[in-house]
Every structure is written in C-alpha cells, then in structure tokens.
Design a protein around this motif. Structure first.
Motif, PDB file in Angstrom:
ATOM      1  N   SER A 127       0.841  -1.197   0.000  1.00 53.74           N
ATOM      2  CA  SER A 127       0.000   0.000   0.000  1.00 53.74           C
ATOM      3  C   SER A 127       0.875   1.246   0.000  1.00 53.74           C
ATOM      4  N   VAL A 237     -10.113  -4.530   6.257  1.00 56.02           N
ATOM      5  CA  VAL A 237      -9.085  -5.007   5.338  1.00 56.02           C
ATOM      6  C   VAL A 237      -8.390  -6.199   5.971  1.00 56.02           C
ATOM      7  N   VAL A 240      -3.459  -6.982   2.020  1.00 55.60           N
ATOM      8  CA  VAL A 240      -3.150  -6.173   0.842  1.00 55.60           C
ATOM      9  C   VAL A 240      -2.197  -6.976  -0.037  1.00 55.60           C
ATOM     10  N   VAL A 245      -6.886  -5.704  -2.771  1.00 53.82           N
ATOM     11  CA  VAL A 245      -7.147  -5.782  -1.333  1.00 53.82           C
ATOM     12  C   VAL A 245      -8.197  -6.844  -1.055  1.00 53.82           C
TER      13      VAL A 245
END
Length: 461
Positions: A127, A237, A240, A245
């Motif tokens: 990310s 989340v 990732v 995601v």
C-alpha cells in the motif's frame, strides 16, 4: 560539525520541524537561550494538503518550507539535518546518524508519527501511505503511469484505486480522485471508459469522519456517494496484495482488484522512538504530564502527535501541536528566567473540518453553528492557505487551487515523470476514433460538471 555541541547559554534542542517544533522555536525567539532544530529533512511539510500534491493539483514546493529560513527572523537558532539514532539522558545528549552528538540542557521531542498498518499482511509492502512529500509524489506518478498504460493498451479490465481509512485524509483523497475521474478524465483521457474507473473507500466503522457530528457525517457520506465513490463501510481489510485488497464485511470476504491502494488508516510512533529511553503509551506515543514534560524527566518535553497525556489525551491534529509548542517554550523561558511554571497546559479546541471536494466540506468551528457545503468549504480553503508558513507558499497554493476550483474548463495537472509506455501488442492509432472520443469526452465532462454542481444544493432538512 563532527564533535559535541557546547554553548554558554542554556541549549534547547528541538527534534522535529513540524507544527509543534517550529512553534516552540519561534516562541523562544527572545529567550536567553541557544536553539538547535534537528530534522531528517531540510523542509517542513504542510501535511493537510499532501493529498492535493498526490492528485496533481499542487506542486510539492507549494506546501513545503525551507527550515533554514527560520533564521531570517531569529538569530538564536541554527538547523542541523540529521536522524536521531539514540539518546543518552544521563549525559543529556542526542546522537545523530553520521556519529554527530548534540548536547542539550532542554530537549523538545516533536517528531510526529507514521502510518500504522496494524499488522495487516501485505499492507506495509504493497500500500501507499500519505505522510511525506516523497510518498505523495510516488502516488501521483504511479497514478499517471497506470492511466497512460491503460490509454495505450486499452481497458481489458477495470481500473480501481482503493483508499483505506474514512478519516479526513481518506475522505479528502477519495473525493479528489473522484472529481479527477468525473471532470478531467473524459477530456484528458478520451481513450478510457470513465465508468470502468472506480474509486473505493474502505472504512471499518459504520460511518466516515467519526469525530464529527452525526448530521455532518451523513452529509459527507451522501456527498461521497453522489461523486460515485464505491463506499464500503463496516468493512475490514484482511490483506493487501500487489494487485488489490482482500476485505471482509458481515463475515463475507471479497477481493477488490486495484492498481493502487492508498493507506490512510491510523498512525503510530516511529519504531526508533522505543530506543530513546522515554516512557511510551498507546500507539507508542511518549507519555507527558500536564506541563508537557515527559514523565520522569524535568528537562525533556514532548509535543504534537508523538505526545500523549494519559489523563487528558488530545486529538492528533495541528492545533494541539501548535499550542503545545508555544506552551513548552513558555515553560522553558520561565525556568531560564527563574520564574515559576505557568498553569498546566489547557488545550483550546478551535474546531475541525474536512473537505469532500469542490465547494463541499464540513466544519465544526468554535462559536459557529455546524457547517456544511460551500460555506464550510470556503472556510476550509481560507484556514489552510493562512496556515502555510510563508507568503510564497500562500500565493502559490492560492493560485493553483483557484485555477482548479474556479476555472471549470481547466484540465491541467501538475505531473512528473512516468515510465515509458510499451504497447502490449502492435497498435495503430485511429485519428477518427480520437475525434469521436473527444466528442464523447466533452459530453461526459459536461454531465459530470452539472452533477457536481447539483451536489452542493442546500439540504432541505
């Protein structure tokens, strides 16, 4: 400088040239002390506008300020570029990279914080946080690289940016990306199908902008939805990956394919702070008392995002840092002059605000009713421009934002370097298709502009 720093007057060392550190330095202008300001960068970054750099509306120089310029109006301060690697509080010294030792009589720690990935697999690796100038530029260049590649090679799949975090940074970033897609892409990238470019905002809580009043949160949610942002509330989340995601909502997992994942979900102390021999609390923040002194130390202070008084924790915003920096300077000045400490630090909440996009914002300002829409947005613009550190920054930012927000027909972007685009297969460009694309782009842009304007009509409630 290769050896210890010694001075005849009391030596105040300020580590960190952010809001709090500079406030302390400037407040000590007329004090009988010598000051050394230490920062790993030679510039201060106005973080609230970093997302404008990332979305190509501002130059990085618009929101950065040369830290050595502080001497222009203050000759009792000097700047040292360096990264703190250790502290020896018995010897009252700070060790910097390059084996540089700086001794202090008073130490002010104002180093700020960094992204908190909460141990989520792949988040740190794949990310893109938004806390430094270099990160904003990396995000901007990645975004345009992806668009250029898709323009040449076609949209064989949807393009998506996922923004993780529904706080001010996440909301402002998602709103700016959506407006770029809605208003600019139909003109600047007629090769792309706007309906296949998605902005997704993921937030674990059931609402965005948690600290605000429920009515303002509701306005923000509707403003995001009207900009056709894919809003995923109550969604966590889980992982990732390089290509997207993995999220979970109501016990169901879903993979969101994405070319970019922007991380705007929480902050924590830099890991090196744990090696400085200072007491730490939640999030690694340094624990302080009601005079901003680090607990257990008489001459060491901490201010801003890195500091927390467990008895009266404050939000990690600019105002607590600014007020804390000025207060610590007063404490030090009083002690140098043989005066008693001032009254315990009391934070004066001036309010908070967040923008969703052009002419759309929310604000809770002390002494005013809760505001939303154009008025809140106008206040947001004025406050942010006024808060910049130099007239050059204010003028440049005001100019660039005016071009963006007032000149609807301007689709210019402040861009950098992107990799060479290589066609995945031999390609012949068709000029007739380009003309057709321009016509469709003009129609789509007109529709998007009309929709954006209608978003700001007063709420009848």
């Amino acid at each position: 400088m290769t050896g210890p720093v010694t001075t005849k007057r009391p030596h105040v060392v300020v580590v960190g040239g952010g809001f709090g550190g500079l406030a302390a330095v400037r407040k000590l202008k007329n004090a009988d002390v010598d000051i050394t300001l230490i920062d790993r960068h030679t510039y201060n970054t106005f973080q609230p506008l970093l997302y404008q750099v990332a979305t190509a509306s501002l130059n990085p120089g618009d929101i950065t300020w040369f830290l050595r310029a502080v001497r222009a109006k203050q000759d009792n301060v000097r700047f040292v570029k360096g990264t703190v690697v250790a502290m020896d509080h018995d010897q009252q010294s700070v060790l910097l990279d390059g084996n540089i030792t700086v001794r202090y009589d008073y130490l002010v720690v104002a180093v700020g914080v960094t992204a908190n990935f909460f141990g989520i697999e792949g988040a740190a690796e794949y990310s893109m946080p938004l806390y430094r100038r270099t990160q904003a530029l990396a995000l901007r260049d990645r975004m345009f690289a992806n668009l250029e590649d898709a323009a040449i090679n076609g949209q064989n799949r949807d393009l998506r940016v996922v923004v993780v975090g529904g706080g001010a940074t996440g909301v402002e970033m998602a709103g700016a990306l959506a407006e770029m897609r809605n208003l600019d892409l139909p003109t600047t990238y007629p090769e792309l199908d706007r309906d296949r470019v998605h902005i997704t905002l993921v937030e674990m809580a059931p609402h965005v902008l948690g600290p605000f009043d429920a009515r303002l949160r509701d306005y923000a949610r509707k403003a995001l939805e009207k900009r056709e942002i894919d809003l995923r509330l109550g969604t966590a989340v889980k992982e990732v990956r390089p290509d997207g995601v993995l999220v979970e909502s109501n016990g169901t997992e879903e993979f969101l394919e994405a070319g970019i994942v922007v991380w705007a979900s929480g902050v924590t102390a830099h890991s090196v702070v744990g090696e400085w021999g200072l007491p730490q609390g939640r999030g690694g923040r340094i624990e302080i008392d009601d005079h901003q002194r680090v607990r257990g130390f008489r001459n060491v202070f901490a201010i801003g995002d890195i500091a927390v008084n467990p008895d009266t924790p404050l939000p990690q915003l600019a105002q607590p840092a600014l007020q804390g920096g000025k207060y610590v300077a007063t404490v030090i000045k009083n002690e140098v002059e043989g005066k008693p400490d001032p009254k315990p630090f009391k934070y004066r909440d001036k309010g908070t605000m967040a923008t969703i996009g052009r002419a759309s914002a929310i604000a809770e300002v002390k002494g005013l009713p809760k505001l939303k829409g154009f008025i809140a947005w106008a206040i947001w613009v004025a406050v942010h421009i006024a808060s910049l550190l130099d007239n050059r920054n204010r003028f440049a930012t005001m100019t660039n934002l005016s071009i963006k927000f007032l000149l609807w027909r301007s689709h210019s972007a402040i861009v950098g370097e992107t990799p060479y685009v290589i066609a995945h297969e031999p390609k012949v460009l068709d000029a007739n298709a380009s003309r057709g694309g321009k016509k469709a782009a003009k129609k789509a842009a007109k529709k998007a502009a009309k929709k954006a304007t209608s978003d700001e009509r007063p709420d009848p409630r």
